[in-house]
Scaffold this active site. Sequence first.
Site, PDB file in Angstrom:
ATOM      1  N   TYR A 156       0.843  -1.210   0.000  1.00  0.00           N
ATOM      2  CA  TYR A 156       0.000   0.000   0.000  1.00  0.00           C
ATOM      3  C   TYR A 156       0.880   1.264   0.000  1.00  0.00           C
ATOM      4  O   TYR A 156       0.525   2.273  -0.593  1.00  0.00           O
ATOM      5  CB  TYR A 156      -0.985  -0.014   1.169  1.00  0.00           C
ATOM      6  CG  TYR A 156      -2.194   0.869   0.925  1.00  0.00           C
ATOM      7  CD1 TYR A 156      -2.977   0.712  -0.216  1.00  0.00           C
ATOM      8  CD2 TYR A 156      -2.550   1.866   1.822  1.00  0.00           C
ATOM      9  CE1 TYR A 156      -4.078   1.519  -0.451  1.00  0.00           C
ATOM     10  CE2 TYR A 156      -3.652   2.674   1.601  1.00  0.00           C
ATOM     11  CZ  TYR A 156      -4.405   2.497   0.464  1.00  0.00           C
ATOM     12  OH  TYR A 156      -5.490   3.311   0.231  1.00  0.00           O
ATOM     13  N   LYS A 163      -3.391   8.385   2.452  1.00  0.00           N
ATOM     14  CA  LYS A 163      -4.640   8.217   3.224  1.00  0.00           C
ATOM     15  C   LYS A 163      -4.498   8.781   4.638  1.00  0.00           C
ATOM     16  O   LYS A 163      -5.477   9.280   5.210  1.00  0.00           O
ATOM     17  CB  LYS A 163      -5.063   6.746   3.258  1.00  0.00           C
ATOM     18  CG  LYS A 163      -5.530   6.169   1.914  1.00  0.00           C
ATOM     19  CD  LYS A 163      -6.757   6.875   1.344  1.00  0.00           C
ATOM     20  CE  LYS A 163      -7.371   6.082   0.184  1.00  0.00           C
ATOM     21  NZ  LYS A 163      -8.454   6.835  -0.500  1.00  0.00           N
TER      22      LYS A 163
HETATM   23  C1  IMJ Z   1      -3.885  -0.895  -3.224  1.00  0.00           C
HETATM   24  C2  IMJ Z   1      -2.519  -1.114  -3.273  1.00  0.00           C
HETATM   25  C3  IMJ Z   1      -1.897  -2.017  -2.447  1.00  0.00           C
HETATM   26  C4  IMJ Z   1      -2.608  -2.722  -1.512  1.00  0.00           C
HETATM   27  C5  IMJ Z   1      -3.975  -2.505  -1.457  1.00  0.00           C
HETATM   28  C6  IMJ Z   1      -4.622  -1.586  -2.314  1.00  0.00           C
HETATM   29  N1  IMJ Z   1      -4.942  -3.035  -0.648  1.00  0.00           N
HETATM   30  C7  IMJ Z   1      -6.156  -2.503  -0.948  1.00  0.00           C
HETATM   31  C8  IMJ Z   1      -6.000  -1.602  -2.005  1.00  0.00           C
HETATM   32  C9  IMJ Z   1      -4.669  -4.034   0.369  1.00  0.00           C
HETATM   33  C10 IMJ Z   1      -7.424  -2.826  -0.265  1.00  0.00           C
HETATM   34  C11 IMJ Z   1      -7.078  -0.774  -2.647  1.00  0.00           C
HETATM   35  N2  IMJ Z   1      -7.141   0.558  -2.033  1.00  0.00           N
HETATM   36  C12 IMJ Z   1      -7.651   0.633  -0.668  1.00  0.00           C
HETATM   37  C13 IMJ Z   1      -6.733   1.702  -2.678  1.00  0.00           C
HETATM   38  O1  IMJ Z   1      -6.792   2.758  -2.070  1.00  0.00           O
HETATM   39  C14 IMJ Z   1      -6.200   1.669  -4.043  1.00  0.00           C
HETATM   40  C15 IMJ Z   1      -5.591   2.743  -4.577  1.00  0.00           C
HETATM   41  C16 IMJ Z   1      -4.856   2.754  -5.827  1.00  0.00           C
HETATM   42  C17 IMJ Z   1      -4.796   1.690  -6.713  1.00  0.00           C
HETATM   43  C18 IMJ Z   1      -4.053   1.803  -7.875  1.00  0.00           C
HETATM   44  C19 IMJ Z   1      -3.892   0.667  -8.842  1.00  0.00           C
HETATM   45  C20 IMJ Z   1      -3.554   1.150 -10.231  1.00  0.00           C
HETATM   46  C21 IMJ Z   1      -2.594   2.287 -10.243  1.00  0.00           C
HETATM   47  N3  IMJ Z   1      -2.591   3.183  -9.235  1.00  0.00           N
HETATM   48  C22 IMJ Z   1      -3.361   3.009  -8.115  1.00  0.00           C
HETATM   49  N4  IMJ Z   1      -3.433   4.029  -7.241  1.00  0.00           N
HETATM   50  C23 IMJ Z   1      -4.163   3.908  -6.130  1.00  0.00           C
HETATM   51  O2  IMJ Z   1      -1.828   2.452 -11.215  1.00  0.00           O
END
Ligand code: IMJ
Length: 256
Positions: A156, A163
């Site tokens: 993450y 966040k």
């Molecule tokens: C995202 C990344 C790593 C672990 C993650 C996540 N977990 C969860 C998420 C465990 C639940 C999803 N999440 C909570 C997010 O906030 C995702 C944000 C996000 C995802 C991407 C994927 C594609 C990209 N950029 C991104 N930026 C933010 O290129």
Amino acid sequence: MLLQDKRIAIFNVANKRSIAWAIAKSMDAHGAELILGYQNERTKDAVQRLAEELSKPPAAIVPCDVSFPEQIEEVQETVREQVGTIHCLVHSLAFAPRNALHNPYLFTEREEFLTALEISAYSLVALSRAFTPVFADQASVITLTYYGAEKVMPNYNVMGVAKAALEASVRYLAHDLGPAGVRVNAISAGPINTVAARGVSGFLDILEVHEQKAPLRRTVEPREVGDTAVFLASDLSSGITGEVIYVDTGYNIVGF
Ligand code: IMJ
């Protein structure tokens, strides 16, 4: 019909799995009149098609790419002209460059850090400020966050830092907007199989561990996030501001 006669702007819907779309459906079911945002031409068609599933057509469907400050101002003007005041602003968008969600956090580059914080955290401040002139009395601002803001979750990385900034922003915005009667809250959603999450390596493991550890022994349904957003937009939550509400089947309360 908790949201009868309420006009609500939701940024941004990308596809049918977007949490923003789950929120739109719940709010529509409770009688809200919606303004739907989309990021760019690539997602415009999908949003227009999804909108046909709503019980009534949206008041507006507007382009909103938060990386262009002038677009935030334009979208506020469009809403003011076409809709007037709004009772709720939903911020459901985030982005970090893919590499930054893959390499160790230690190696986060300056540009990756700035992009993640700008798109995922600053955009809440920018949208809240731009919409302040069109907020109805007792308006509600809702954003989406994740437990990775507080505890380290694999991959993450810089999104966790973004966040954390977002959650702190919720408190500072609640302080600034409170005297005008505007409430600001975050929903911390458990892991959901969205397009933004699916590509993440190890995501299926995270869903599995969540099912084993969460008190309710399952992951969260998008509808449950949508219904909590209905509560936060409605007058039922009139005493709640600056909060992070967990919609995570209880995962965050468990130590071991
Ligand atoms: C995202 C990344 C790593 C672990 C993650 C996540 N977990 C969860 C998420 C465990 C639940 C999803 N999440 C909570 C997010 O906030 C995702 C944000 C996000 C995802 C991407 C994927 C594609 C990209 N950029 C991104 N930026 C933010 O290129």
